[in-house]
Design a protein around this motif. Sequence first.
Motif, short mmCIF file in Angstrom:
data_model
loop_
_atom_site.label_atom_id
_atom_site.label_comp_id
_atom_site.label_asym_id
_atom_site.label_seq_id
_atom_site.Cartn_x
_atom_site.Cartn_y
_atom_site.Cartn_z
N GLY A 205 0.82 -1.36 -0.09
CA GLY A 205 -0.01 0.20 0.04
C GLY A 205 0.80 1.23 -0.14
O GLY A 205 0.28 2.23 0.18
N ILE A 206 2.37 1.20 -0.37
CA ILE A 206 3.03 2.37 -0.20
C ILE A 206 2.99 2.97 -1.86
O ILE A 206 3.46 1.99 -2.63
CB ILE A 206 4.44 1.96 0.21
CG1 ILE A 206 4.31 1.59 1.69
CG2 ILE A 206 5.20 3.30 0.00
CD1 ILE A 206 5.90 1.11 2.16
N PRO A 207 2.60 3.98 -2.12
CA PRO A 207 2.67 4.72 -3.46
C PRO A 207 4.06 4.76 -3.96
O PRO A 207 4.94 4.88 -3.37
CB PRO A 207 2.18 6.01 -3.29
CG PRO A 207 1.56 6.04 -1.95
CD PRO A 207 2.04 4.99 -1.06
N VAL A 208 4.10 3.98 -5.36
CA VAL A 208 5.35 4.15 -6.02
C VAL A 208 4.99 5.16 -7.09
O VAL A 208 3.99 5.12 -7.99
CB VAL A 208 5.60 2.92 -6.39
CG1 VAL A 208 7.06 2.84 -7.34
CG2 VAL A 208 6.00 1.98 -5.45
N TYR A 209 5.72 6.19 -7.31
CA TYR A 209 5.63 7.21 -8.36
C TYR A 209 6.89 7.39 -9.18
O TYR A 209 8.14 6.77 -8.87
CB TYR A 209 5.90 8.56 -7.74
CG TYR A 209 5.01 8.89 -6.82
CD1 TYR A 209 3.56 9.28 -7.06
CD2 TYR A 209 4.95 8.61 -5.41
CE1 TYR A 209 2.43 9.14 -6.08
CE2 TYR A 209 4.05 8.80 -4.52
CZ TYR A 209 2.82 9.23 -4.81
OH TYR A 209 1.80 9.38 -3.81
N HIS A 210 6.70 7.36 -10.60
CA HIS A 210 7.87 7.55 -11.74
C HIS A 210 8.51 9.14 -11.27
O HIS A 210 7.74 10.07 -10.88
CB HIS A 210 7.19 7.46 -12.96
CG HIS A 210 8.06 7.86 -14.20
ND1 HIS A 210 9.49 7.10 -13.97
CD2 HIS A 210 8.10 8.60 -15.29
CE1 HIS A 210 10.09 7.54 -15.09
NE2 HIS A 210 9.52 8.37 -15.77
N VAL A 211 9.72 9.17 -11.60
CA VAL A 211 10.57 10.64 -11.15
C VAL A 211 9.99 11.48 -12.03
O VAL A 211 9.86 12.77 -11.63
CB VAL A 211 11.94 10.23 -11.71
CG1 VAL A 211 12.19 9.85 -12.86
CG2 VAL A 211 12.84 11.34 -11.42
N LYS A 212 9.34 11.42 -13.36
CA LYS A 212 8.86 12.61 -14.04
C LYS A 212 7.41 13.11 -13.34
O LYS A 212 7.07 14.13 -13.39
CB LYS A 212 8.75 12.22 -15.53
CG LYS A 212 10.03 12.02 -16.24
CD LYS A 212 9.85 12.13 -17.63
CE LYS A 212 9.42 13.53 -18.30
NZ LYS A 212 9.61 13.64 -19.66
N GLN A 213 6.65 11.97 -13.04
CA GLN A 213 5.31 12.59 -12.26
C GLN A 213 5.77 13.29 -10.96
O GLN A 213 5.10 14.42 -10.78
CB GLN A 213 4.83 11.06 -11.85
CG GLN A 213 3.47 11.33 -11.15
CD GLN A 213 2.99 10.02 -10.55
OE1 GLN A 213 3.69 8.78 -10.78
NE2 GLN A 213 1.52 10.16 -10.16
N ILE A 214 6.82 12.96 -10.23
CA ILE A 214 7.14 13.64 -9.05
C ILE A 214 7.56 15.14 -9.43
O ILE A 214 7.18 16.23 -8.93
CB ILE A 214 8.01 12.82 -8.11
CG1 ILE A 214 7.33 11.86 -7.49
CG2 ILE A 214 8.51 13.76 -6.97
CD1 ILE A 214 6.13 12.40 -6.53
N LEU A 215 8.31 15.16 -10.60
CA LEU A 215 9.04 16.40 -11.00
C LEU A 215 7.95 17.33 -11.10
O LEU A 215 7.81 18.61 -11.30
CB LEU A 215 9.79 16.25 -12.23
CG LEU A 215 11.33 15.66 -11.69
CD1 LEU A 215 12.16 15.30 -12.89
CD2 LEU A 215 12.10 16.69 -10.83
N GLU A 216 6.94 16.93 -12.21
CA GLU A 216 5.78 17.61 -12.46
C GLU A 216 4.92 18.04 -11.30
O GLU A 216 4.54 19.31 -11.36
CB GLU A 216 4.93 16.60 -13.51
CG GLU A 216 3.66 17.49 -13.93
CD GLU A 216 2.80 16.35 -14.68
OE1 GLU A 216 1.50 16.62 -14.51
OE2 GLU A 216 3.29 15.58 -15.60
N SER A 217 4.63 17.27 -10.36
CA SER A 217 3.73 17.58 -9.51
C SER A 217 4.48 18.65 -8.55
O SER A 217 3.93 19.60 -7.84
CB SER A 217 3.51 16.42 -8.50
OG SER A 217 2.76 16.74 -7.38
N LEU A 218 5.92 18.60 -8.31
CA LEU A 218 6.49 19.59 -7.53
C LEU A 218 6.87 21.02 -8.04
O LEU A 218 6.92 21.91 -7.34
CB LEU A 218 7.85 18.85 -6.83
CG LEU A 218 7.65 17.72 -5.89
CD1 LEU A 218 9.08 17.12 -5.42
CD2 LEU A 218 6.95 18.40 -4.68
N THR A 219 7.15 20.95 -9.33
CA THR A 219 7.48 22.39 -10.22
C THR A 219 6.54 22.94 -10.80
O THR A 219 6.68 24.07 -11.29
CB THR A 219 8.85 21.84 -11.07
OG1 THR A 219 8.04 20.92 -12.06
CG2 THR A 219 9.66 21.19 -10.31
N GLY A 220 5.27 22.14 -11.19
CA GLY A 220 4.35 22.78 -11.79
C GLY A 220 4.70 22.83 -13.36
O GLY A 220 4.11 23.79 -14.08
#
Length: 437
Positions: A205-220
């Motif tokens: 149940g621990i979410p796994v994110y792709h690096v580009k997904q997180i970059l998009e979410s954090l930088t807009g």
Amino acid sequence: MSQPSVVGLAPPAQEKDPTGNGRHPLLRLRYQLLGGLLLAVALPFLIRFAIDWQVALGISMRVTVAAAVVAHLLGYAIYKRLDVFPGVAAFSTILPAFAISYGLVFLSIFFLRLDYSRFQAGSSFFLSASWYFGLSVFVHRLEPYRLAIVPLGDVERLMRLDGVIWERLSSPDAMPGRVQGVVADLRTDLPEVWERFITDCVLAGIPVYHVKQILESLTGRVAIEHLSENTPGSLNPNRVYFGIKQMLDWLSALAVLVVGAPFLLIVALAIRLESPGPALFRQPRIGYRGQTFTVYKFRTMRSDGEDARSEKDQAITQKDDHRITRIGRVLRRTRIDELPQVINVLRGEMSWIGPRPEAVVLSQWYQKELAFYTYRHIVRPGVTGWAQVNQEHVASVSEVHQKLYYDFYYIKNFSPWLDLVVALRTIRIMLTGFGAR
């Protein structure tokens, strides 16, 4: 400094609370809403009941209590929807969210000619905003963003981003206890031991994110280097909202033109008195679907004299540009120089919010230098936009490249919620002069 929002993060797996349920109660939706309703709706009612119980049990109070519950729930929904966008501080969205919800609900009551308690309505609005202000501060201190990184592939650039506590994993067995997710470069060839680790995280149940997904979410920003990276439909704007937005743009532009006409005339007169030349600046720009149109702005530069620079250089406003007039600096700082674009909005050439249109000569230059540049023309250009509220004035190709990523993010997340965030941040920029030249 607000922490960037990370869309879809799960709560820490190991966070314990006195109830033994694994999470602090105030991290749960039902407790946040219950506390807000008790403080903002029940408390004013009990105070009124203690003062005069007959009035408290009257029809007007019952209507107000029911309306306050609806407004509180609607305000919470708006606030949480706005909070998912990168770099959005809760303090900047809570008050507008509840102002919108309470305004809509009690405006409806006013037009329905229903009696209501001003004390209950006013107290409920004030206490609702106060509750979530305090709650947002408490929650961010209780639960800072913490992400574990699988140390393979293109993950190094994550470490340069602020607002998140990064836990770099040395091995699959070194998983820290309190993380809200795991970030990995899922496009790289991971060893079997790390693939098994990621599978175990998903099953736990621990979410796994792709690096580009997180970059998009954090930088807009959405960075597209290859066409294959555009998932089907992800950069196609919502067509239903597209039509609704155009209608709202036209109606609001008409209202601004009618109400603001005297102010616009005063500004135009001041420009003419300070320096010779027309009050309005006209320039061909590239807009919706790559069509050329004439954009209107208040003239902020001297129009007399010859300029030996190339057409491209003349189209770029440099820092401390000597051509800018005294009135022009004020107009640029407050963005009032953009107001004549209400004409473009009425003509359907622009929207209030969208990617900024570029001069034809600059657009042609950027199109040659930057892949996918013309993708930004899939929506109508805006008087203000997501790139403008996140990035200062740009001139170089590298800066425009970053601006393009912001434009892609706006198109991908095209919605009334993101437009509301842009509108709120534009108001702040008009007051601070951020990014003006």
